[in-house]
Design an enzyme around this catalytic site. Structure first.
Site, short mmCIF file in Angstrom:
data_model
loop_
_atom_site.label_atom_id
_atom_site.label_comp_id
_atom_site.label_asym_id
_atom_site.label_seq_id
_atom_site.Cartn_x
_atom_site.Cartn_y
_atom_site.Cartn_z
N LYS A 51 0.84 -1.21 0.00
CA LYS A 51 0.00 0.00 0.00
C LYS A 51 0.88 1.26 0.00
CE LYS A 51 -3.75 -2.59 1.95
NZ LYS A 51 -4.43 -3.16 3.10
N GLN A 95 -5.16 -2.16 9.19
CA GLN A 95 -4.88 -3.44 8.55
C GLN A 95 -5.47 -4.58 9.38
OE1 GLN A 95 -3.29 -3.85 5.46
NE2 GLN A 95 -4.05 -5.94 5.74
N ASP A 118 -11.31 1.78 3.15
CA ASP A 118 -11.58 0.36 2.90
C ASP A 118 -13.06 0.12 2.56
OD1 ASP A 118 -9.52 -1.48 2.87
OD2 ASP A 118 -9.40 -1.69 5.05
#
Ligand code: NAP
Length: 284
Positions: A51, A95, A118
């Site tokens: 990322k 995460q 997300d």
């Protein structure tokens, strides 16, 4: 046709880089994505590194906050609260998976929905199902982009999704429905799974079982999208949920693992970060 998510992601990231290059002049800064990594899980470390690399390619500012897996949930919620209130932060990603002593649902719900890159926040999930503007989850969004890139006609087709997780199976089923597919969601309790999958014009597999889908489960000419990321128990190499060698000749379109859905997920994370940034800038 084997569709390369890697190539499409590279093309899209190139376009985003051109777009972001103009932001400093127009808005006085570039988008800022903050990724929080709790613990040292090797898979998570590798995703977080990917990322950061993609952010650099696109020109997005990336900060990774690392904490040991011994931190308390309260401490993590405090970090999120600070980022929520920081006007210089546009996207926040925690995460997953989190250590067992933390409630992931509570942590995700603590992120401001308009910084939830997300697309997992309950407000974004609700908006997705209500067909309202929302941040769409990255993997499902990337799958639809891949299908469109491969000129797959979705409208009116029988789509079967194996897997019903909140992050892949369910939202991809909803996005396919929005594209006017007739959607079946299969799972571990589905009876005669092979019969169900054999009727699919479009088969999306997101179960986390190495090479589970065999040639006899796939209709001749079907489009097969493999979301799985597993280790082959014999070779230790990365593999999907689909037995690629057994299905490639039957499918009209198929994605490889690695190099299929994975790169598109990261690419869509970059798109979502830009989207959250622009939503904020255009509100000012
Ligand atoms: P998950 O939360 O573990 O969900 C797995 C789903 O598969 C569940 O709905 C489960 O059914 C179903 N399932 C399991 N075994 C099955 C079987 N034998 N037959 C039919 N259905 C079965 O997994 P996930 O988070 O959705 O992830 C799925 C896979 O995609 C994993 O390999 C993951 O690493 C990968 N992934 C990849 C990306 C990417 O960017 N490439 C992103 C996210 C996930 P029940 O609901 O009945 O238990």
């Amino acid at each position: 046709m084997v569709i390369s998510g890697k190539e499409l992601a590279a093309e899209l990231k190139g376009k985003m880089a051109e777009q972001v290059a103009g932001f400093e002049e127009k808005y006085g800064r570039v988008p800022h994505l903050v990724v929080i990594l709790v613990g040292e899980d090797p898979g998570s470390v590798s995703y977080v590194t990917g990322k950061a690399k993609a952010s650099a390619e696109v020109g997005i500012k990336n900060t990774t906050i690392r904490r040991p897996d011994t931190i308390s949930e309260e401490e993590l919620l405090g970090i999120i609260d600070d980022l929520n209130n920081d006007d210089g932060v546009d996207g926040i990603l925690v995460q997953l998976p989190l250590p067992k002593h933390m409630d992931s649902d509570k942590v995700i719900a603590a992120i401001r929905y308009d910084k939830d890159v997300d697309g997992f926040h309950p407000a974004n999930t609700a908006a997705l199902w209500l067909k309202q503007p929302c941040v769409k989850p990255c993997t499902p969004k990337g799958i639809i982009e891949l299908l469109k890139k491969a000129n797959v006609e979705i409208s009116g087709k029988n789509a079967v999704v194996i897997g019903r997780s909140n992050i892949v199976g369910l939202p991809v089923a909803k996005l396919l429905l929005d594209e006017n597919a007739t959607v079946t969601v299969a799972h571990s309790r589905t009876k005669n799974l092979g019969e169900v999958t054999s009727k699919a014009d479009i088969l999306i597999v997101a179960i986390g079982r190495p090479m589970f889908v065999k040639g006899d489960m796939v209709k001749e000419g079907a489009v097969v999208i493999d979301v799985g990321v597993n280790r082959n128990p014999e070779t230790g190499k990365l593999c999907g949920d689909v037995d690629f060698a057994a299905c490639v000749d039957k499918a009209s379109v198929i994605t490889p693992v690695p190099g299929g859905v994975g790169p598109m997920t990261i690419c869509c994370l970059m798109q979502n970060t830009i989207e959250c940034f622009l939503n904020k800038m255009n509100k000012k």
